[in-house]
Design a protein around this motif. Structure first.
Motif, short mmCIF file in Angstrom:
data_model
loop_
_atom_site.label_atom_id
_atom_site.label_comp_id
_atom_site.label_asym_id
_atom_site.label_seq_id
_atom_site.Cartn_x
_atom_site.Cartn_y
_atom_site.Cartn_z
N LEU A 75 8.97 -4.39 -5.92
CA LEU A 75 7.47 -4.08 -5.82
C LEU A 75 7.09 -4.71 -4.47
O LEU A 75 6.54 -4.33 -3.70
N LEU A 76 8.28 -6.29 -3.98
CA LEU A 76 7.66 -6.78 -3.18
C LEU A 76 9.02 -5.91 -1.71
O LEU A 76 7.72 -5.97 -0.65
N VAL A 77 9.39 -4.95 -2.05
CA VAL A 77 9.94 -4.15 -0.17
C VAL A 77 9.80 -3.34 -0.43
O VAL A 77 8.69 -2.97 0.73
N LEU A 78 8.36 -2.49 -1.61
CA LEU A 78 7.56 -1.31 -1.31
C LEU A 78 6.43 -1.82 -0.72
O LEU A 78 5.65 -1.14 -0.16
N ARG A 79 5.82 -3.34 -0.73
CA ARG A 79 4.70 -3.95 -0.17
C ARG A 79 5.51 -4.46 1.57
O ARG A 79 4.05 -5.06 1.99
N GLN A 80 6.12 -4.08 1.93
CA GLN A 80 6.08 -4.73 2.72
C GLN A 80 4.89 -3.85 4.73
O GLN A 80 4.52 -2.46 3.81
N PRO A 81 5.17 -4.64 4.94
CA PRO A 81 3.97 -4.03 6.26
C PRO A 81 4.34 -2.68 6.55
O PRO A 81 5.22 -2.18 6.42
N ALA A 82 3.51 -1.64 6.80
CA ALA A 82 3.33 -0.23 6.96
C ALA A 82 4.49 0.00 8.74
O ALA A 82 5.47 0.78 8.04
#
Length: 95
Positions: A75-82
């Motif tokens: 989830l942390l990987v997926l929530r990285q900045p665009a």
């Protein structure tokens, strides 16, 4: 959403859900059969998240290191900045 990102999203969800179910089982009835099913499922999902993050060419070092956090790394990987995800190809596992 490209297929590698979809795979990462699925693995991250399985990792988190299996961890929640494992902890719930541990804190309530502690059935060994549930633990023997969910333990390997959680471990496999965790490894898939880490491997996908490390094979992702567009991922930064920080993103790769975040994938190592147990339970929520995906989830942390997926929530990285665009800007980490866009502007570069998602060239992971040939995708």
């Amino acid at each position: 959403m490209t297929p590698p990102r979809r795979a990462l999203r699925i693995a991250a969800a399985v990792e988190l859900v299996s961890l929640v179910l494992l902890l719930t089982n541990l804190l309530t009835v502690h059935w060994r059969q549930v633990s023997s099913l969910l333990g390997p499922t959680h471990g496999c999902a965790y490894l898939v998240v880490v491997v996908l993050a490390f094979r992702w060419d567009a991922a930064s070092t920080r993103t790769r290191l975040l994938s190592i956090v147990p339970g929520v790394g995906g989830l942390l990987v997926l929530r990285q900045p665009a800007d980490v995800h866009s502007g570069r190809e998602d060239r992971m596992l040939g995708g």
